[in-house]
Design a protein around this motif. Structure first.
Motif, mmCIF file in Angstrom:
data_model
loop_
_atom_site.group_PDB
_atom_site.id
_atom_site.type_symbol
_atom_site.label_atom_id
_atom_site.label_comp_id
_atom_site.label_asym_id
_atom_site.label_seq_id
_atom_site.Cartn_x
_atom_site.Cartn_y
_atom_site.Cartn_z
ATOM 1 N N CYS A 126 0.810 -1.226 0.000
ATOM 2 C CA CYS A 126 0.000 0.000 0.000
ATOM 3 C C CYS A 126 0.838 1.269 0.000
ATOM 4 C CB CYS A 126 -0.915 0.008 1.221
ATOM 5 S SG CYS A 126 -2.061 -1.388 1.329
ATOM 6 N N PHE B 165 -9.402 -0.459 0.496
ATOM 7 C CA PHE B 165 -9.085 -0.286 -0.925
ATOM 8 C C PHE B 165 -8.453 1.080 -1.128
ATOM 9 C CE2 PHE B 165 -10.237 1.736 -4.925
ATOM 10 C CZ PHE B 165 -9.656 0.862 -5.828
ATOM 11 N N ASP C 185 -18.472 -4.625 -6.286
ATOM 12 C CA ASP C 185 -17.085 -4.266 -5.946
ATOM 13 C C ASP C 185 -16.485 -3.265 -6.923
ATOM 14 O OD1 ASP C 185 -16.923 -5.946 -3.671
ATOM 15 O OD2 ASP C 185 -16.607 -7.669 -4.977
ATOM 16 N N TYR D 43 -13.152 1.871 -10.859
ATOM 17 C CA TYR D 43 -12.138 0.963 -10.330
ATOM 18 C C TYR D 43 -12.774 -0.327 -9.826
ATOM 19 C CZ TYR D 43 -8.746 4.782 -10.353
ATOM 20 O OH TYR D 43 -7.896 5.799 -10.735
ATOM 21 N N THR E 256 -12.686 -2.818 -6.872
ATOM 22 C CA THR E 256 -12.238 -2.794 -5.482
ATOM 23 C C THR E 256 -12.108 -4.191 -4.874
ATOM 24 O OG1 THR E 256 -14.480 -2.611 -4.569
ATOM 25 C CG2 THR E 256 -13.356 -0.560 -5.173
ATOM 26 N N SER E 257 -12.204 -5.230 -5.713
ATOM 27 C CA SER E 257 -12.054 -6.584 -5.176
ATOM 28 C C SER E 257 -10.597 -6.887 -4.831
ATOM 29 C CB SER E 257 -12.582 -7.625 -6.172
ATOM 30 O OG SER E 257 -11.838 -7.595 -7.388
ATOM 31 N N THR E 258 -9.670 -6.083 -5.391
ATOM 32 C CA THR E 258 -8.281 -6.141 -4.972
ATOM 33 C C THR E 258 -7.995 -4.933 -4.097
ATOM 34 O OG1 THR E 258 -7.561 -4.956 -6.951
ATOM 35 C CG2 THR E 258 -7.567 -7.366 -7.058
ATOM 36 N N ARG E 259 -7.046 -5.068 -3.170
ATOM 37 C CA ARG E 259 -6.832 -4.002 -2.198
ATOM 38 C C ARG E 259 -6.298 -2.730 -2.834
ATOM 39 N NH1 ARG E 259 -3.962 -4.758 3.707
ATOM 40 N NH2 ARG E 259 -4.777 -2.824 4.621
ATOM 41 N N ALA F 293 -5.612 -0.810 -6.609
ATOM 42 C CA ALA F 293 -5.849 -0.803 -8.057
ATOM 43 C C ALA F 293 -4.864 0.156 -8.711
ATOM 44 C CB ALA F 293 -7.282 -0.391 -8.369
#
Length: 338
Positions: A46, A91, A108, A126, A128-131, A133
């Motif tokens: 992140c 996210f 998501d 975007y 948001t299913s992945t932390r 993007a």
């Protein structure tokens, strides 16, 4: 409760939730809250988003989301989703555009709108299913000076407010309200059509405050229990009737009798000017809003108004600079996307 965001460098910027009438926030959040919950591996994952949140001073959007379980925000240069209970970052996406609003979509997805002067400004989506993007799954250009988004579950539509040209001009400007149809099974879920692009009357010049600028939309808020949106601009507040598909420009007695955004604007003869945000409570009669301090871009106060009560607006001094404020609740008839 209502939510707002106070500007500041790095971790000094802060999202706050308040009970009306209490000057002490019941919940606060800044980037360090999220980072403190991360492992070293998560901090590395992140890092770009954490840096982007800290790089710029502003918080240009904050919203109640997912039944109150999440906060959606534009903080610094990142669009984020935050878990309300734990304060964890769910996210994040870095974005080098000037973002002014975002909205959670079904499946998501998260939409943001950019507020620039260029043809490629508009709405981005975007996953948001992945932390984190790194890229949007969709870009819909063609909306300049985009400032507001609202999800419409009834029509499965994302409404966006912007303008046909950049408002700093001597030429003609018209505000626009655009409905992007949503299709959840598509890789690019939003679609544009000219028949869902509604142009407002010609914008007026901001003679008293910013003479080189024309009036433009700054926020959208649904009217509880009705198929109507309030569109607030630099100079006034208007209504868009989603059944009649037309704007109403004379709404002072309907929604704003006795209202003035601030005393100096009342004195200047433009009592409904300067809106940066407007949010209508589930009751339909209580408003929380922000209006920029005279000839600045931000405000030190969040203000409240009760429809038809001709009393000075209650104001909370934030002891800092804010851009928007919203009720931390759902609007009846306008369920948020889950």
């Amino acid at each position: 409760m209502f939510i707002t965001g106070v500007r500041g460098e790095s971790d000094a910027k802060q999202i706050r939730v308040y009970e009306q009438g209490d000057p002490t926030p019941v919940w606060t959040w800044d980037p360090s809250d999220a980072e403190a919950l991360m492992t070293d591996e998560e901090r590395a994952e992140c890092s770009a988003v954490l840096n982007s949140m800290r790089e710029y001073e502003g918080i240009t959007e904050i919203k109640w989301a997912a039944g109150g379980a999440k906060v959606a925000a534009i903080i610094g240069g990142a669009a984020v989703l935050i878990d309300y209970a734990s304060k964890a970052l769910l996210f994040g996406a870095c974005n080098n555009t000037s973002m002014h609003s975002l909205e959670v979509l079904p499946d998501d997805r998260l939409a943001i709108v950019t507020s620039g002067p260029y043809e490629n400004d508009g709405v981005w989506v975007y996953d948001t299913s992945t932390r984190i993007a790194e890229h949007p799954v969709q870009e819909l250009p063609g909306l300049r000076s985009g400032h507001a988004l609202v999800w419409d579950e009834t029509e499965r539509m994302l409404w966006a407010a912007g303008a046909d040209v950049w408002p700093e001009t001597s030429g003609k400007v018209h505000g626009r309200l655009v409905g992007y149809r949503y299709r959840g099974d598509a890789a690019e879920p939003l679609s544009y059509s000219k028949d869902r692009d509604y142009k407002m009357r010609e914008s007026r010049q901001l003679r008293a405050e910013y003479p080189t600028w024309k009036e433009g939309p700054h926020d959208l808020t649904p009217v509880p229990g009705e198929r109507k949106l309030l569109v607030v601009t630099d100079l006034d507040a208007y209504e868009f009737d989603l059944d009649a598909l037309e704007f109403g420009y004379d709404v002072a007695d309907t929604y704003f009798k006795g209202f003035a955004t601030s005393p100096d604007r009342q004195e200047a003869g433009i009592p409904r000017s300067g809106f940066k945000s407007l949010s209508v409570a589930p009751t339909g009669v209580e408003y929380v809003y922000t209006a920029n301090d005279w000839r600045t871009d931000f405000t030190t106060h969040v203000r409240f108004f009760t429809r038809d009560e001709q009393e000075p607006a209650e104001a909370l001094n934030l002891k800092g600079l804010a851009y928007k404020a919203r009720w931390f609740d759902e609007t009846p008839g306008w369920p948020a996307a889950r």
